[in-house]
Design an enzyme around this catalytic site. Sequence first.
Site, mmCIF file in Angstrom:
data_model
loop_
_atom_site.group_PDB
_atom_site.id
_atom_site.type_symbol
_atom_site.label_atom_id
_atom_site.label_comp_id
_atom_site.label_asym_id
_atom_site.label_seq_id
_atom_site.Cartn_x
_atom_site.Cartn_y
_atom_site.Cartn_z
ATOM 1 N N SER A 57 -0.121 12.737 -16.219
ATOM 2 C CA SER A 57 -1.013 13.667 -15.521
ATOM 3 C C SER A 57 -1.782 14.536 -16.511
ATOM 4 O O SER A 57 -2.987 14.756 -16.361
ATOM 5 C CB SER A 57 -0.211 14.555 -14.564
ATOM 6 O OG SER A 57 0.363 13.808 -13.530
ATOM 7 N N GLY B 165 -5.529 5.510 -9.756
ATOM 8 C CA GLY B 165 -5.974 6.401 -8.680
ATOM 9 C C GLY B 165 -6.286 7.794 -9.193
ATOM 10 O O GLY B 165 -7.192 8.467 -8.687
ATOM 11 N N ARG C 199 -6.607 1.973 -1.770
ATOM 12 C CA ARG C 199 -6.035 3.316 -1.719
ATOM 13 C C ARG C 199 -7.015 4.313 -1.109
ATOM 14 O O ARG C 199 -8.237 4.196 -1.282
ATOM 15 C CB ARG C 199 -5.599 3.758 -3.117
ATOM 16 C CG ARG C 199 -4.503 2.856 -3.674
ATOM 17 C CD ARG C 199 -3.987 3.324 -5.010
ATOM 18 N NE ARG C 199 -3.259 4.585 -4.903
ATOM 19 C CZ ARG C 199 -2.668 5.193 -5.938
ATOM 20 N NH1 ARG C 199 -2.737 4.626 -7.151
ATOM 21 N NH2 ARG C 199 -2.024 6.321 -5.775
ATOM 22 N N ASP D 83 7.002 10.954 -7.067
ATOM 23 C CA ASP D 83 7.086 9.706 -7.825
ATOM 24 C C ASP D 83 8.531 9.265 -8.041
ATOM 25 O O ASP D 83 8.784 8.091 -8.352
ATOM 26 C CB ASP D 83 6.397 9.856 -9.188
ATOM 27 C CG ASP D 83 4.886 9.878 -9.069
ATOM 28 O OD1 ASP D 83 4.361 9.341 -8.079
ATOM 29 O OD2 ASP D 83 4.234 10.448 -9.965
ATOM 30 N N LYS E 83 0.657 4.655 -2.261
ATOM 31 C CA LYS E 83 0.680 4.482 -3.702
ATOM 32 C C LYS E 83 0.204 3.062 -4.049
ATOM 33 O O LYS E 83 -0.469 2.412 -3.243
ATOM 34 C CB LYS E 83 2.089 4.754 -4.232
ATOM 35 C CG LYS E 83 2.564 6.179 -4.001
ATOM 36 C CD LYS E 83 1.782 7.170 -4.831
ATOM 37 C CE LYS E 83 2.322 8.577 -4.699
ATOM 38 N NZ LYS E 83 1.598 9.539 -5.578
#
Length: 434
Positions: free
Chosen positions: A23, A94, A122, A315, A342
Site C-alpha cells: 500500500s 486494483g 472488479r 486481506d 477481490k
Amino acid sequence: MNNAYHFPNSVINGQIKVAGDKSMSHRGVLLAAMAKGQSVINGLLDSEDCKRTIEACQALGVDIQTVGEQTFIESSGISSWHPPKQPINLGNSGTTARLLSGVLAAFQHPVKLTGDESLKQRPMKRIIDPLSTMGARFTFDGEPDRLPFIIQGSELNSISYELPIPSAQVKSAILLAGMSTNGKTMVTEPIKTRDHTEKMVKAFGGTIDEDHTIRSVEGKQFLKGAHLTIPGDPSSAAFWITATVITPNSELKLEALSLNETRIGFIRVLQRMGASIDVTVKDYVGLEPVGDVYVQSSTLTPTSLSKDEIPSLIDEVPLLALVATQTEGTMTLEHINELRYKETDRIHATVEMLNSLGANLKAEDDSIIIEGKSDLIGGHITSYNDHRMAMLAVIASFISNNPVIIDNIDCINISYPTFFQNLNDILQDYVRDE
C-alpha cells in the site's frame, strides 16, 4: 506444473524481514510522480502490482529509475505529464486503477486504462461516482463502470462525500483528486480505513486534515520531492505469523515491520484468541510506526469480529479462517462481503480450498463459519490465480498430513515475489515436488 508442499514435523525458527509494504509503495510512487523535484524511495516493493504503478507513471512522462534498493523518481508535477501513446495496462492491480484514476481526474487529457481479465471484473463504480461528481468524465469500452475506460480530467470541483463502504482506495482516490480542486474536499468514513495516504502526503509537503471521521484536503496544493523508506508489509508478515502460531514448538521474529494501527487488526485478533505475540514499536518513518513482532506457537480459542475492525484485517481473513480450523469450537467471520470483490471471490475460494483439504467451513452471505478442530489431509487445490489464496495454501501445508498440491503459484509475484525466499529463511529443509 504442479507444486506440492509438505512440512512434516517441521519447526519454524529464526528472524526475517518481509518485503516492503504494498500500500505504501503504490502511494509513494504516485505522490512522487505528482510532486516537483526528485524523490528517493528505499525498499519499494518489487512486485508485479507495484511495477504497474511505476510503468503507468513512466507512460505519463515521469522519469523513474531503480538502482539496488533505491528508486529515484524525477518529476515536474502533473502539469508536466503528457498523454500516453497507448492504453495503460494495469495488469491485476486494483490499487493502481483506483488511486491513479483519482490523480488523472485532474489531468486534462484523455487516458485509457485497462487491465487483465480479473481486474476488468472488479468494481470501479465506487470511484467513478465521486470523481464524476468532481468533474472527471468516463467513457467505457464495454460494460459500464468497469475497465477498460477512458478518463478525461478537468478543472475539478471540491465535494463532500461519505463513503458508502469502508475503502482506503476510494478515500485516497478522492483525496488525491481533491488536491487539484479550487476548494476543500471532505471525505467522511464511518469506519476508519488505512491512513497511509494521509500520513504520506505530509512527507511531500502536503496537508490532509483529520477530524474524527472526516478527512479534508485543500485544493491547489503543490507537492515537493521527498525521501522515504518503506517498512515491511504486515499483510505479507501475516502468512508467517499464521504459520508460526499453528505449527507446534515454533517461534519467529519479524523485523522492521509497519505497525500502523490501521494495518495490524489481524495481530490484535490473534492476541484476543490467545496467541503469544509481542509487538514493539522501535522507530517512526515519517508518521508511520515501525518495529518488531515476536510470535510463538500457541493454543487458540475462537473469537468474533466486529464490523469496525474488518478494514484493518480484510486481506488476512482467509488466514483467520485457517487459524480457526485449529481451534476447538465454532468461529464465525462476519462483515466480510468486501472479500467477494477481490481478485476472486475470496469467501467462496477460502471455503472451497480449506474444505478440500479436510476442514469444515460454510459460507453464509457475508460470513464464513468454521467448525474446529480439523485435521487437514492435504490434496490438490486451485489458487484461483489469486496471490493471497496461493500463499494461504502453502501455509496450510505446514499442518497438513499429506502434501498440498497447488495448480498455480506464479500469481504470488503479484504482491510478494520474495515469499519463497522468506520460506527458506525460516525453514531450510522443506519438501517441494514439481
